[in-house]
Design an enzyme around this catalytic site. Sequence first.
Site, mmCIF file in Angstrom:
data_model
loop_
_atom_site.group_PDB
_atom_site.id
_atom_site.type_symbol
_atom_site.label_atom_id
_atom_site.label_comp_id
_atom_site.label_asym_id
_atom_site.label_seq_id
_atom_site.Cartn_x
_atom_site.Cartn_y
_atom_site.Cartn_z
ATOM 1 N N ASN A 49 5.987 6.046 14.064
ATOM 2 C CA ASN A 49 5.865 4.625 13.753
ATOM 3 C C ASN A 49 4.948 3.938 14.767
ATOM 4 O O ASN A 49 4.476 4.561 15.709
ATOM 5 C CB ASN A 49 7.244 3.962 13.666
ATOM 6 C CG ASN A 49 8.016 4.077 14.959
ATOM 7 O OD1 ASN A 49 7.446 3.967 16.042
ATOM 8 N ND2 ASN A 49 9.315 4.303 14.854
ATOM 9 N N THR A 60 -5.849 9.127 14.126
ATOM 10 C CA THR A 60 -5.455 8.563 12.832
ATOM 11 C C THR A 60 -5.005 9.716 11.955
ATOM 12 O O THR A 60 -5.579 10.801 12.007
ATOM 13 C CB THR A 60 -6.595 7.795 12.127
ATOM 14 O OG1 THR A 60 -6.117 7.372 10.848
ATOM 15 C CG2 THR A 60 -7.838 8.634 11.922
ATOM 16 N N LYS A 83 0.813 -1.222 0.000
ATOM 17 C CA LYS A 83 0.000 0.000 0.000
ATOM 18 C C LYS A 83 0.843 1.267 0.000
ATOM 19 O O LYS A 83 0.334 2.331 -0.297
ATOM 20 C CB LYS A 83 -1.022 -0.009 1.129
ATOM 21 C CG LYS A 83 -0.586 0.485 2.464
ATOM 22 C CD LYS A 83 -1.827 0.844 3.294
ATOM 23 C CE LYS A 83 -1.454 1.019 4.761
ATOM 24 N NZ LYS A 83 -2.581 1.508 5.552
ATOM 25 N N ASP A 84 2.140 1.154 0.317
ATOM 26 C CA ASP A 84 3.012 2.326 0.279
ATOM 27 C C ASP A 84 3.662 2.547 -1.086
ATOM 28 O O ASP A 84 4.367 3.533 -1.283
ATOM 29 C CB ASP A 84 4.120 2.199 1.340
ATOM 30 C CG ASP A 84 3.552 2.258 2.754
ATOM 31 O OD1 ASP A 84 2.513 2.919 2.941
ATOM 32 O OD2 ASP A 84 4.147 1.645 3.657
ATOM 33 N N ARG A 102 0.999 10.816 14.509
ATOM 34 C CA ARG A 102 2.058 10.369 13.595
ATOM 35 C C ARG A 102 3.087 9.537 14.327
ATOM 36 O O ARG A 102 3.011 9.323 15.517
ATOM 37 C CB ARG A 102 2.754 11.576 12.928
ATOM 38 C CG ARG A 102 1.935 12.323 11.891
ATOM 39 C CD ARG A 102 1.870 11.718 10.491
ATOM 40 N NE ARG A 102 2.867 10.767 10.080
ATOM 41 C CZ ARG A 102 3.770 10.972 9.169
ATOM 42 N NH1 ARG A 102 3.884 12.136 8.601
ATOM 43 N NH2 ARG A 102 4.584 10.018 8.807
ATOM 44 N N ARG A 123 3.126 5.391 18.295
ATOM 45 C CA ARG A 123 1.690 5.630 18.385
ATOM 46 C C ARG A 123 1.068 4.918 19.572
ATOM 47 O O ARG A 123 0.234 5.470 20.282
ATOM 48 C CB ARG A 123 0.998 5.168 17.102
ATOM 49 C CG ARG A 123 1.312 6.075 15.954
ATOM 50 C CD ARG A 123 0.518 5.707 14.740
ATOM 51 N NE ARG A 123 1.120 6.328 13.586
ATOM 52 C CZ ARG A 123 0.487 6.576 12.459
ATOM 53 N NH1 ARG A 123 -0.766 6.227 12.327
ATOM 54 N NH2 ARG A 123 1.101 7.156 11.466
ATOM 55 N N ARG A 178 -8.402 8.668 4.653
ATOM 56 C CA ARG A 178 -9.306 7.584 4.279
ATOM 57 C C ARG A 178 -10.095 7.085 5.493
ATOM 58 O O ARG A 178 -11.315 6.969 5.456
ATOM 59 C CB ARG A 178 -8.488 6.429 3.696
ATOM 60 C CG ARG A 178 -9.239 5.150 3.426
ATOM 61 C CD ARG A 178 -8.280 4.063 2.924
ATOM 62 N NE ARG A 178 -7.274 3.687 3.912
ATOM 63 C CZ ARG A 178 -7.482 2.842 4.915
ATOM 64 N NH1 ARG A 178 -8.659 2.274 5.059
ATOM 65 N NH2 ARG A 178 -6.516 2.575 5.774
ATOM 66 N N ARG A 179 -9.370 6.813 6.574
ATOM 67 C CA ARG A 179 -10.057 6.302 7.768
ATOM 68 C C ARG A 179 -10.955 7.373 8.356
ATOM 69 O O ARG A 179 -12.107 7.101 8.706
ATOM 70 C CB ARG A 179 -9.008 5.863 8.806
ATOM 71 C CG ARG A 179 -8.253 4.622 8.344
ATOM 72 C CD ARG A 179 -7.064 4.284 9.248
ATOM 73 N NE ARG A 179 -6.362 3.105 8.729
ATOM 74 C CZ ARG A 179 -5.062 2.890 8.866
ATOM 75 N NH1 ARG A 179 -4.302 3.759 9.499
ATOM 76 N NH2 ARG A 179 -4.516 1.793 8.372
HETATM 77 C C1 DPM Z 1 -0.559 4.553 3.788
HETATM 78 C C2 DPM Z 1 -1.470 5.019 4.747
HETATM 79 C C3 DPM Z 1 -0.948 4.662 5.995
HETATM 80 C C4 DPM Z 1 0.296 3.991 5.755
HETATM 81 C C5 DPM Z 1 -2.750 5.750 4.443
HETATM 82 C C6 DPM Z 1 -4.018 4.917 4.617
HETATM 83 C C7 DPM Z 1 -1.554 4.942 7.323
HETATM 84 C C8 DPM Z 1 -1.173 6.318 7.815
HETATM 85 C C9 DPM Z 1 -1.652 6.624 9.187
HETATM 86 C C10 DPM Z 1 -0.655 4.675 2.340
HETATM 87 N N1 DPM Z 1 0.507 3.980 4.410
HETATM 88 O O1 DPM Z 1 -4.003 3.727 4.935
HETATM 89 O O2 DPM Z 1 -5.129 5.486 4.423
HETATM 90 O O3 DPM Z 1 -2.299 5.816 9.868
HETATM 91 O O4 DPM Z 1 -1.352 7.748 9.603
HETATM 92 C C11 DPM Z 1 1.362 1.874 6.648
HETATM 93 C C12 DPM Z 1 0.995 0.885 7.621
HETATM 94 C C13 DPM Z 1 1.241 -0.375 7.014
HETATM 95 C C14 DPM Z 1 1.773 -0.122 5.764
HETATM 96 C C15 DPM Z 1 0.465 1.136 8.972
HETATM 97 C C16 DPM Z 1 -1.052 1.297 9.053
HETATM 98 C C17 DPM Z 1 1.055 -1.766 7.618
HETATM 99 C C18 DPM Z 1 -0.055 -2.552 6.948
HETATM 100 C C19 DPM Z 1 0.236 -3.100 5.572
HETATM 101 C C20 DPM Z 1 1.275 3.401 6.761
HETATM 102 N N2 DPM Z 1 1.860 1.237 5.584
HETATM 103 O O5 DPM Z 1 -1.752 1.540 8.073
HETATM 104 O O6 DPM Z 1 -1.581 1.170 10.211
HETATM 105 O O7 DPM Z 1 1.301 -3.685 5.322
HETATM 106 O O8 DPM Z 1 -0.627 -2.934 4.718
#
Ligand code: DPM
Length: 361
Positions: A168, A144, A97-98, A166, A172, A148-149
């Site tokens: 890691n 959060t 997702k990143d 914010r 959090r 999106r959330r």
């Molecule tokens: C992206 C988002 C977030 C990450 C945006 C979203 C969350 C940011 C936040 C694109 N990347 O989801 O709407 O909560 O401020 C991220 C996480 C993981 C990968 C952590 C998470 C782990 C889960 C995975 C950060 N990137 O979303 O809680 O591998 O899919």
Amino acid sequence: CNVLLVFFQQNANGKVSRVIRIGTRKSQLARIQTDSVAEKLKRLYPDVHLEIVGMTTTGDKILDTALSKIGEKSLFTKELETALERNEVDLVVHSLKDLPTTLPPGFTIGAVLKRENPHDAVVLHPKNMGKSLDTLPDKSVIGTSSLRRAAQLKKRFPHLEFKDIRGNLNTRLKKLDEKDDFAAIILAAAGLRRMGWDSRVSQILGPEDCMYAVGQGALAIEVRARDEDILEMVSVLHDPDTVLRCIAERAFLRRLASLTLSPRCFCYSVLSSVSLYLTGAVYSLDGSDSLKETMQTSIASDNKVEERVDERVQRVGVTANNMPGPAQDASEKLGLDLANLLLSKGAKEILTVARQLNDAR
Ligand code: DPM
């Protein structure tokens, strides 16, 4: 012109094996994810010598900037891609997702691993044990920084308030537990599970509450697009169901990406043995305006792997030559069609307003 550096190592009984270097970010979650991939490779290729190289990315350094202002830029991937390009590493492990839906030229996703629980999860402040988003008191603050959330949950749970958080995952959880600023935080279930924090999950959010992000819960291995050896080596890690679902999701996002604060544009997909269903939505920032549609495609028409073609085909950045091409094409088309359906119903207007409001925040 690039010189290909191949490293070899000689072990105790004089056998020479290739050294494969794996690049990773240094956060605990990134290390855990990378180690899990390294273990799988080690089991499949016991003769290969693996080395893990930790790197700090721009995204890790600017933790104070709201993620939503950064947009779909490769802040977390650029340094790692530079190392790939220079042959300092041979593969890089990311959360899918990143990864942007369009990768810089010369790179490709050589493997998409089996998706874990893709949903979001609620982690409560210890004092709220036993509660759920529904039963938390009025004006409880949820942490959060995902637009999106926040957008989806504002609509679904209007009695709650949402604030950025914010850092890691470790930071959090500390902020949640040790202060009184948040009643709960929302995180991806997959990340929590990999960190060993399953016990902190008090609620998993289904798609009616909160649709997950494109690619959420799946790990991806990024490689040099021309590195046939490494591509072949990692391709066995592809999970076919996850590949098809994520191609559909990424095609959906790519179509909307120029308009949206992507990847904060959401969807979920369900794959049965014959059909792939994709639901996608766009929301205004406060969730008051939204569009949601579902489409379906058949993917079981031809399960034969195509004849090997000379040119490596990429679909939304993914190279999966060991899987049937027609099913991948159908998945990509499903994502594109769904995005076009939403656009025909006014998605562009919702996304344009959301973007202007976010820029002005
Ligand atoms: C992206 C988002 C977030 C990450 C945006 C979203 C969350 C940011 C936040 C694109 N990347 O989801 O709407 O909560 O401020 C991220 C996480 C993981 C990968 C952590 C998470 C782990 C889960 C995975 C950060 N990137 O979303 O809680 O591998 O899919």
